[in-house]
Design an enzyme around this catalytic site. Structure first.
Site, PDB file in Angstrom:
ATOM      1  N   ASP A 104       6.987  -3.303  -8.756  1.00 51.71           N
ATOM      2  CA  ASP A 104       5.519  -3.303  -8.777  1.00 51.71           C
ATOM      3  C   ASP A 104       5.051  -4.528  -9.532  1.00 51.71           C
ATOM      4  O   ASP A 104       5.728  -4.995 -10.454  1.00 51.71           O
ATOM      5  CB  ASP A 104       4.985  -2.027  -9.447  1.00 51.71           C
ATOM      6  CG  ASP A 104       3.542  -1.731  -9.053  1.00 51.71           C
ATOM      7  OD1 ASP A 104       3.317  -0.747  -8.339  1.00 51.71           O
ATOM      8  OD2 ASP A 104       2.639  -2.506  -9.460  1.00 51.71           O
TER       9      ASP A 104
ATOM     10  N   THR B  44      -3.770   0.526   0.199  1.00 53.61           N
ATOM     11  CA  THR B  44      -4.587  -0.002   1.305  1.00 53.61           C
ATOM     12  C   THR B  44      -6.023   0.494   1.099  1.00 53.61           C
ATOM     13  O   THR B  44      -6.503   1.339   1.844  1.00 53.61           O
ATOM     14  CB  THR B  44      -4.057   0.482   2.677  1.00 53.61           C
ATOM     15  OG1 THR B  44      -3.828   1.899   2.616  1.00 53.61           O
ATOM     16  CG2 THR B  44      -2.776  -0.210   3.059  1.00 53.61           C
TER      17      THR B  44
ATOM     18  N   LEU C  51       2.385  13.251   1.524  1.00 51.16           N
ATOM     19  CA  LEU C  51       2.358  14.007   0.267  1.00 51.16           C
ATOM     20  C   LEU C  51       0.932  14.272  -0.194  1.00 51.16           C
ATOM     21  O   LEU C  51       0.014  13.500   0.105  1.00 51.16           O
ATOM     22  CB  LEU C  51       3.132  13.268  -0.827  1.00 51.16           C
ATOM     23  CG  LEU C  51       2.564  11.970  -1.404  1.00 51.16           C
ATOM     24  CD1 LEU C  51       1.510  12.205  -2.468  1.00 51.16           C
ATOM     25  CD2 LEU C  51       3.683  11.152  -1.993  1.00 51.16           C
TER      26      LEU C  51
ATOM     27  N   ALA D 205     -15.824  25.808   1.032  1.00 52.99           N
ATOM     28  CA  ALA D 205     -17.063  25.029   0.917  1.00 52.99           C
ATOM     29  C   ALA D 205     -17.241  24.612  -0.540  1.00 52.99           C
ATOM     30  O   ALA D 205     -16.802  25.295  -1.453  1.00 52.99           O
ATOM     31  CB  ALA D 205     -18.236  25.882   1.371  1.00 52.99           C
TER      32      ALA D 205
ATOM     33  N   CYS E 251      -7.600   8.710  -0.548  1.00 50.60           N
ATOM     34  CA  CYS E 251      -7.127   8.733   0.846  1.00 50.60           C
ATOM     35  C   CYS E 251      -8.215   9.103   1.853  1.00 50.60           C
ATOM     36  O   CYS E 251      -8.647   8.262   2.632  1.00 50.60           O
ATOM     37  CB  CYS E 251      -5.931   9.668   0.982  1.00 50.60           C
ATOM     38  SG  CYS E 251      -4.441   9.000   0.194  1.00 50.60           S
TER      39      CYS E 251
ATOM     40  N   ARG F 293     -10.229   8.255  -8.075  1.00 54.06           N
ATOM     41  CA  ARG F 293     -10.758   7.388  -7.013  1.00 54.06           C
ATOM     42  C   ARG F 293     -11.735   8.194  -6.153  1.00 54.06           C
ATOM     43  O   ARG F 293     -11.414   9.268  -5.678  1.00 54.06           O
ATOM     44  CB  ARG F 293      -9.600   6.840  -6.154  1.00 54.06           C
ATOM     45  CG  ARG F 293      -8.771   5.808  -6.901  1.00 54.06           C
ATOM     46  CD  ARG F 293      -7.593   5.315  -6.075  1.00 54.06           C
ATOM     47  NE  ARG F 293      -6.536   6.309  -5.952  1.00 54.06           N
ATOM     48  CZ  ARG F 293      -5.358   6.081  -5.371  1.00 54.06           C
ATOM     49  NH1 ARG F 293      -5.108   4.907  -4.836  1.00 54.06           N
ATOM     50  NH2 ARG F 293      -4.441   7.013  -5.305  1.00 54.06           N
TER      51      ARG F 293
HETATM   52  N1  LIG Z   1      -1.775   8.871  -3.101  1.00 53.71           N
HETATM   53  C1  LIG Z   1      -1.498   9.672  -2.084  1.00 53.71           C
HETATM   54  O1  LIG Z   1      -1.605  10.899  -2.182  1.00 53.71           O
HETATM   55  C2  LIG Z   1      -1.041   9.099  -0.773  1.00 53.71           C
HETATM   56  C3  LIG Z   1      -0.541   9.977   0.205  1.00 53.71           C
HETATM   57  C4  LIG Z   1      -0.137   9.449   1.426  1.00 53.71           C
HETATM   58  C5  LIG Z   1      -0.305   8.103   1.686  1.00 53.71           C
HETATM   59  N2  LIG Z   1      -0.834   7.284   0.729  1.00 53.71           N
HETATM   60  C6  LIG Z   1      -0.981   5.861   1.035  1.00 53.71           C
HETATM   61  O2  LIG Z   1       0.008   5.181   0.287  1.00 53.71           O
HETATM   62  C7  LIG Z   1      -0.458   3.898  -0.110  1.00 53.71           C
HETATM   63  C8  LIG Z   1      -0.371   3.771  -1.620  1.00 53.71           C
HETATM   64  O3  LIG Z   1      -1.253   4.710  -2.186  1.00 53.71           O
HETATM   65  P1  LIG Z   1      -1.230   5.041  -3.750  1.00 53.71           P
HETATM   66  O4  LIG Z   1      -2.126   6.204  -3.931  1.00 53.71           O
HETATM   67  O5  LIG Z   1       0.162   5.113  -4.230  1.00 53.71           O
HETATM   68  O6  LIG Z   1      -1.906   3.705  -4.334  1.00 53.71           O
HETATM   69  P2  LIG Z   1      -1.824   3.122  -5.810  1.00 53.71           P
HETATM   70  O7  LIG Z   1      -2.958   2.212  -5.961  1.00 53.71           O
HETATM   71  O8  LIG Z   1      -1.618   4.247  -6.784  1.00 53.71           O
HETATM   72  O9  LIG Z   1      -0.450   2.283  -5.805  1.00 53.71           O
HETATM   73  C9  LIG Z   1      -0.274   1.053  -5.195  1.00 53.71           C
HETATM   74  C10 LIG Z   1       0.669   0.227  -6.068  1.00 53.71           C
HETATM   75  O10 LIG Z   1       1.039  -0.958  -5.374  1.00 53.71           O
HETATM   76  C11 LIG Z   1       1.159  -2.000  -6.326  1.00 53.71           C
HETATM   77  N3  LIG Z   1       1.125  -3.283  -5.646  1.00 53.71           N
HETATM   78  C12 LIG Z   1       0.068  -3.928  -5.080  1.00 53.71           C
HETATM   79  N4  LIG Z   1       0.453  -5.071  -4.522  1.00 53.71           N
HETATM   80  C13 LIG Z   1       1.784  -5.182  -4.720  1.00 53.71           C
HETATM   81  C14 LIG Z   1       2.772  -6.140  -4.352  1.00 53.71           C
HETATM   82  N5  LIG Z   1       2.448  -7.227  -3.640  1.00 53.71           N
HETATM   83  N6  LIG Z   1       4.048  -5.931  -4.720  1.00 53.71           N
HETATM   84  C15 LIG Z   1       4.391  -4.831  -5.430  1.00 53.71           C
HETATM   85  N7  LIG Z   1       3.507  -3.880  -5.797  1.00 53.71           N
HETATM   86  C16 LIG Z   1       2.219  -4.052  -5.442  1.00 53.71           C
HETATM   87  C17 LIG Z   1       0.008  -1.747  -7.275  1.00 53.71           C
HETATM   88  O11 LIG Z   1       0.198  -2.388  -8.524  1.00 53.71           O
HETATM   89  C18 LIG Z   1       0.053  -0.212  -7.378  1.00 53.71           C
HETATM   90  O12 LIG Z   1       0.859   0.211  -8.453  1.00 53.71           O
HETATM   91  C19 LIG Z   1      -1.876   3.793   0.460  1.00 53.71           C
HETATM   92  O13 LIG Z   1      -1.810   3.174   1.712  1.00 53.71           O
HETATM   93  C20 LIG Z   1      -2.286   5.247   0.614  1.00 53.71           C
HETATM   94  O14 LIG Z   1      -3.275   5.412   1.587  1.00 53.71           O
HETATM   95  C21 LIG Z   1      -1.201   7.751  -0.489  1.00 53.71           C
END
Ligand SMILES: NC(=O)c1ccc[n+]([C@@H]2O[C@H](COP(=O)([O-])OP(=O)(O)OC[C@H]3O[C@@H](n4cnc5c(N)ncnc54)[C@H](O)[C@@H]3O)[C@@H](O)[C@H]2O)c1
Length: 439
Positions: free
Chosen positions: A30, A85, A150, A256, A264, A334
């Protein structure tokens, strides 16, 4: 297997530790130094039940480590992309800059025969584009899309025991190899006969956004019914129970209340609409705009309801807000509906004290102008109204009799239809909830 996980946020950190739990040798990468330092010391950088134990356990095996250097991913056979994203500023579309940066950095370290596995939620078409890039820069390397389902609050359980696996695979000769490698990564999960959908990139990408759109629609459907219940005097909770007995409908996601938020659902339905527009298929998703509208209206209605119970004016009223996270068992704020309402109340002249079992630190960073308290009792001291906006178990189980001792006026707004209305009214509280008559 040797595995790298790029992006160690809510998704990636749990994924990395879970892969180590499955027996793999994992490096989590990260760009956030603080996060990497915390993870390396077995401190979870966010609240997720069971995660810190899993982290400590897997770090102790020596199979898990974290790094800020992408070079640490070199030599792994499989590279998961788990970066964020978020919604683009001022637009509905997803901001893909982190996915692109992660892919670019990986291209510098991967070798022929290795597998890049996208897990981030991306607009349909992203995987095909990235696959071309990977194939061009590192011939012989493969890309698959393997969306993640998840739920925060259940992330460890959901990662280790998913209800399905979805593999979006390339066409051509690499297809069988890519599937076999993913099966090896998830071997214990595959062995349990977990349903597996093997498909193309576009379907795999769409499975995720379609699932989130369906869930958002179900929540907004019941919230639209709540609006009608408010107009007619009907009771949305009983309505949900009654329609939920029909197993074609089901009771889940029919609570509700204040509606959905988090990192997300809101951004995913908006990105889906934006992508549909680019594809010339925007009509297919115009209903999601209404889903979004219904959802946002609930927040406004909650503020109105608070004003109503505070005798028509919020000015100078002391309001306790119980819950700041977008959902219980998480510290994720968020797009949190709870914090959004707390901030609106404050902006309209109320004196708002927020409490949450896990999300105060995050909330304070985002909304320093709100007051914070560590317990519900402290937050509710001499309050004119109490709003329960995140349904933490601690709040559902509050004793309305004892809790009534600390407030100035026994007025409770149940933003999640999570309290026992009878018990609260019996203890002398004025009980109000979205979609239900005053109790
Ligand atoms: N949080 C959820 O419940 C969940 C569930 C399913 C899918 N997702 C998807 O998973 C993805 C991540 O979500 P999240 O909630 O973990 O986000 P988050 O913001 O908690 O984590 C993203 C991480 O990526 C790191 N990062 C950014 N650019 C980077 C790079 N170039 N190299 C290495 N690390 C980098 C950031 O520092 C951060 O720690 C999103 O697309 C989200 O939609 C999330």
């Amino acid at each position: 297997m040797r595995i790298s996980v790029v992006g160690c946020g809510y998704l990636g950190a749990v994924h990395a530790a879970s892969m180590a739990e499955l027996g793999h040798e994992v490096v989590g990468v990260d760009v956030d130094e603080r996060k990497v330092a915390a993870l390396g010391e077995a401190r979870a950088p966010f609240y997720e039940p069971g995660f810190e134990d899993l982290l400590a356990r897997t770090l102790a095996t020596g199979r898990l480590r974290f790094s800020t250097e992408i070079a640490a991913a070199a030599g792994s056979q499989v590279h998961f992309v788990c970066v964020g994203t978020p919604q683009k500023r001022g637009e509905y579309a997803a901001d893909l800059r982190y996915v692109e940066a992660a892919a670019e950095s990986l291209l510098g370290v991967i070798e022929s025969g290795e597998l890049v596995v996208g897990k981030s939620t991306v607009p349909v078409g992203t995987a095909a584009r990235l696959a071309d890039l990977v194939g061009e820069k590192v011939p012989g390397a493969m890309l698959v899309w393997n969306p993640e389902f998840l739920r925060e609050g259940f992330a460890v359980q959901d990662t280790l025991h998913p209800d399905r696996l979805v593999y979006g695979l390339p066409d051509g000769p690499d297809r069988a190899t890519a599937e076999r490698v993913l099966d090896e990564v998830y071997a214990p999960i595959v062995a349990r006969q977990t349903p597996k959908v093997v498909t193309d990139y576009a379907t795999a990408e769409m499975v995720k956004t379609a699932a989130n759109s369906f869930l958002a629609t179900k929540i907004s459907f019941i919230n639209a019914m709540a609006e009608l219940c408010e107009a007619t005097g009907a009771d949305v909770k009983q309505l949900a129970d009654a329609i939920g007995y029909d197993d074609r409908i089901g009771r889940k996601f029919l609570n509700a209340g204040l509606g959905f938020g988090g990192g997300c659902l809101p951004k995913d339905i908006r990105a889906f609409m934006a992508r549909a527009g680019e594809l010339g298929a925007d009509q297919a998703l115009t209903f999601l705009r209404e889903v979004d509208n219904i959802n946002m209206r609930r927040r406004i209605r909650m503020v109105e309801l608070a004003r109503e119970v505070c005798d028509g004016s919020l000015l100078g009223k002391h309001i306790a807000v119980l819950g700041a996270a977008f959902k219980p068992d998480s510290d994720d704020i968020r797009d949190s509906p709870a914090l959004n309402v707390a901030a609106q109340l404050q902006l309209q002249g109320a004196v708002v004290t927020v409490t949450d079992p896990a999300a105060i630190e995050n909330s304070r960073r985002l909304w320093p102008q709100l007051d914070y308290a560590t317990t519900p009792e402290e937050a509710a001291e001499r309050a004119d109204a109490v709003l329960v906006l995140t349904e933490w178990r601690q709040y559902r189980e509050l004793d309305p009799v004892a809790f009534g001792e600390v407030v100035a006026s026994k007025r409770v707004l149940d933003g999640r239809n999570a309290l026992d209305r009878e018990a609260w009214t019996a203890a002398g509280w004025t009980y109000r909830a979205l979609g239900r008559r005053a109790g």
